[in-house]
Scaffold this motif. Structure first.
Motif, mmCIF file in Angstrom:
data_model
loop_
_atom_site.group_PDB
_atom_site.id
_atom_site.type_symbol
_atom_site.label_atom_id
_atom_site.label_comp_id
_atom_site.label_asym_id
_atom_site.label_seq_id
_atom_site.Cartn_x
_atom_site.Cartn_y
_atom_site.Cartn_z
ATOM 1 N N LEU A 252 -5.983 6.572 -0.595
ATOM 2 C CA LEU A 252 -4.579 6.197 -0.683
ATOM 3 C C LEU A 252 -3.755 7.340 -1.273
ATOM 4 C CD1 LEU A 252 -3.154 3.448 0.020
ATOM 5 C CD2 LEU A 252 -3.124 3.000 -2.434
ATOM 6 N N ALA A 253 -4.302 7.994 -2.301
ATOM 7 C CA ALA A 253 -3.576 9.082 -2.952
ATOM 8 C C ALA A 253 -3.419 10.282 -2.027
ATOM 9 C CB ALA A 253 -4.307 9.497 -4.230
ATOM 10 N N VAL A 254 -4.508 10.709 -1.379
ATOM 11 C CA VAL A 254 -4.450 11.902 -0.536
ATOM 12 C C VAL A 254 -3.583 11.661 0.688
ATOM 13 C CG1 VAL A 254 -5.806 13.467 0.896
ATOM 14 C CG2 VAL A 254 -6.676 12.768 -1.340
ATOM 15 N N LEU A 255 -3.807 10.542 1.372
ATOM 16 C CA LEU A 255 -3.063 10.270 2.602
ATOM 17 C C LEU A 255 -1.607 9.931 2.337
ATOM 18 C CD1 LEU A 255 -5.770 8.257 4.567
ATOM 19 C CD2 LEU A 255 -5.071 10.617 4.919
ATOM 20 N N GLY A 256 -1.291 9.588 1.090
ATOM 21 C CA GLY A 256 0.094 9.357 0.716
ATOM 22 C C GLY A 256 0.822 10.630 0.333
ATOM 23 N N GLY A 257 0.115 11.758 0.399
ATOM 24 C CA GLY A 257 0.748 13.035 0.085
ATOM 25 C C GLY A 257 0.706 13.421 -1.368
ATOM 26 N N ALA B 250 0.830 -1.205 0.000
ATOM 27 C CA ALA B 250 0.000 0.000 0.000
ATOM 28 C C ALA B 250 0.865 1.255 0.000
ATOM 29 C CB ALA B 250 -0.936 -0.005 1.201
ATOM 30 N N ARG B 251 1.937 1.256 0.782
ATOM 31 C CA ARG B 251 2.828 2.414 0.817
ATOM 32 C C ARG B 251 3.524 2.618 -0.527
ATOM 33 N NH1 ARG B 251 3.319 4.560 5.663
ATOM 34 N NH2 ARG B 251 2.625 3.339 7.458
ATOM 35 N N GLU B 252 3.905 1.521 -1.155
ATOM 36 C CA GLU B 252 4.551 1.599 -2.460
ATOM 37 C C GLU B 252 3.593 2.190 -3.490
ATOM 38 O OE1 GLU B 252 6.981 -1.748 -4.649
ATOM 39 O OE2 GLU B 252 4.851 -2.039 -5.029
ATOM 40 N N MET B 253 2.345 1.734 -3.493
ATOM 41 C CA MET B 253 1.379 2.259 -4.435
ATOM 42 C C MET B 253 1.073 3.727 -4.145
ATOM 43 S SD MET B 253 -2.395 0.920 -5.487
ATOM 44 C CE MET B 253 -1.751 -0.080 -6.810
ATOM 45 N N ALA B 254 0.908 4.080 -2.872
ATOM 46 C CA ALA B 254 0.631 5.467 -2.506
ATOM 47 C C ALA B 254 1.746 6.385 -2.982
ATOM 48 C CB ALA B 254 0.444 5.583 -0.994
ATOM 49 N N ALA B 255 2.984 5.925 -2.894
ATOM 50 C CA ALA B 255 4.115 6.727 -3.367
ATOM 51 C C ALA B 255 4.033 6.950 -4.876
ATOM 52 C CB ALA B 255 5.430 6.048 -3.000
ATOM 53 N N GLY B 256 3.480 5.962 -5.594
ATOM 54 C CA GLY B 256 3.319 6.097 -7.036
ATOM 55 C C GLY B 256 2.198 7.037 -7.433
ATOM 56 N N PHE B 257 1.329 7.368 -6.479
ATOM 57 C CA PHE B 257 0.201 8.268 -6.745
ATOM 58 C C PHE B 257 0.584 9.729 -6.510
ATOM 59 C CE2 PHE B 257 -3.401 4.982 -5.798
ATOM 60 C CZ PHE B 257 -3.086 4.330 -6.975
#
Length: 449
Positions: free
Chosen positions: A189-194, A162-169
């Protein structure tokens, strides 16, 4: 943290950082937080605290803020999908809705305050609706307690995947409808991943991905097929989540060959949210699976049907229809199994079946058999009444100059005579329903008996 507390906490940090990009307009974290707080105050002044609020909005930062404001007040958010018939819309709005919000009636932004979420664990936070492909939409009730443990909206429990995907967003393309469970999850995932959520004003697919330098998005199978067939390269793409309907292993392999190690495949259900994920590292070796379950999600097979258990399952259908959740396990209606490595294999739908000469014939395996033929790119099968056999399967294939007799023989060899489609029709592309999934009702209308 009580939902949507993780979002509010993030928006309080780095206030000048962009969170939405809507056309030429940029919305910062501080601006979004002020919108949520101000709209929550307005809704509260209207007496809507803890009430049921239906949203019939387009995809805008204001619409997102309004829904989050309703969640802050502990409301039951009822997501209304676009494209409903009059009967479907009336059915959805009859589910004890107290107030309806559309683009023209979005709550005004009053004096901004730092909102405190009021939802209680047992309260229903949202009704997410099934696509309605089998009739009237079913409202899947998800509680605040479930969202407090949701895999996408609680970054404290994110898995490495999940962290890896969020970083890609980093630049995440948002389209579709905020009423979709899939959109809801991956937007979190996109918003909370920054990341910055990019909303195109007039998207032209597939050019929009290149024009807006998109690094991540969710893709329907037909949209991915369009990219493959046009040979469109996406040099900025880092995380492409494909889901919504089955995709053949050959198509996944073509996607990886064209786009590189950026393709994820997801499996889920409106009743359960995202269940499993297949990562780029597992492609193409595991392309015949839908990956392994998220942490906290358990999957097992019972009499050939997949059952799912997780902390964020729906509690049931709001409209009182038979609850497929029993003893904490959801009956998915999908046929399949889990192998020794934990990978989920899906072979069809338990409810997508026809009775041919009193024999149950599942349609999913026919689709897989046809897609395994080298001349077939995509296959879709529907059932219809038949005078001779009671019911029969009818197939539609995306293929170039196929030999229909050879395709029927291939199905018979793979599955037996009862599974051979009564007709096989060649189509240029599959029609899509409003949900973005293949429209099997439209295919059924094409059958010439």
């Amino acid at each position: 943290m009580v939902f949507p507390a993780p979002l509010l906490a993030l928006l309080s940090e780095e206030p000048h950082r962009p969170v939405f990009e809507h056309g030429s307009r940029v919305v910062t974290r501080a601006e979004l937080l002020a919108m949520i707080g101000g709209m929550a105050g307005t809704l509260d002044a209207q007496g809507l605290r803890g009430k049921a609020v239906a949203f019939r909005t387009s995809v805008t930062p204001e619409a997102f803020a309004a829904q989050m404001a309703a969640h802050v007040l502990g409301c039951r958010v009822v997501g209304v999908r676009p494209g409903y018939s009059k009967a479907q819309l009336a059915h959805v709005l009859a589910m004890d809705v107290d107030h309806v919000v559309d683009d023209a009636t979005l709550p005004e932004v009053g004096d901004a305050t730092c909102p405190t979420p009021l939802g209680r664990p047992g309260d229903v936070a949202m009704l997410a609706f099934t696509s309605g492909s089998t009739g009237r939409p079913k409202g899947c009730a998800l509680t605040y307690g479930a969202l407090d443990r949701h895999w996408a909206w609680q970054p404290g429990v994110w898995s490495p995947v999940a962290r890896e995907m969020a970083a890609g967003f980093e630049r995440y393309l948002l389209f579709g409808t905020l009423a979709s469970m899939v959109v809801f999850e991956f937007l979190g995932l996109a918003v909370l991943g920054g990341g910055t959520v990019v909303i195109p004003v007039e998207p032209e697919f597939p050019r929009v991905y290149r024009d807006l330098r998109i690094t991540g998005s969710i893709f329907t199978v037909p949209r991915l097929t369009q990219i493959i067939d046009t040979g469109t390269e996406l040099p900025d793409m880092r995380a492409m989540m494909v889901g919504g309907s089955p995709i053949s292993a050959s198509r996944l392999e073509q996607a990886v060959k064209l786009l590189g190690p950026v393709v994820y495949q997801g499996y889920g259900a409106t009743e359960a949210g995202s269940i499993s994920m297949l990562t780029p590292r597992e492609l193409p070796a595991k392309a015949d699976t839908v990956g392994r379950p998220h942490p906290m999600v358990r999957v097992r097979a019972h009499e050939g049907e997949l059952l799912v258990s997780s902390p964020y399952l729906m509690s049931g259908y709001w409209n009182g229809e038979e609850n497929p959740v029993a003893d904490g396990w959801l009956r998915t209606g999908d046929l399949g199994h889990v192998d020794d490595e934990g990978y989920i294999h899906i072979v069809g739908r338990a409810r997508e079946a026809v009775m041919v000469n009193a024999m149950v014939v599942y349609l999913g395996p026919i689709e897989r058999a046809l897609e395994s033929h080298p001349d077939v790119e995509e296959a879709y099968v529907v059932g219809a009444p038949d005078r001779a056999t009671g019911e029969a399967a009818h197939a539609f294939v995306v293929a170039k100059d196929p030999d229909i007799g050879e395709l029927k023989g291939h199905v018979q060899e793979e599955l037996g005579a009862d599974h051979v489609p009564a007709t096989i029709t060649v189509i240029d592309e599959v029609p899509l329903a409003a949900s973005g999934k293949p429209d099997k009702k439209a295919l059924l209308a094409l059958i010439v008996l």
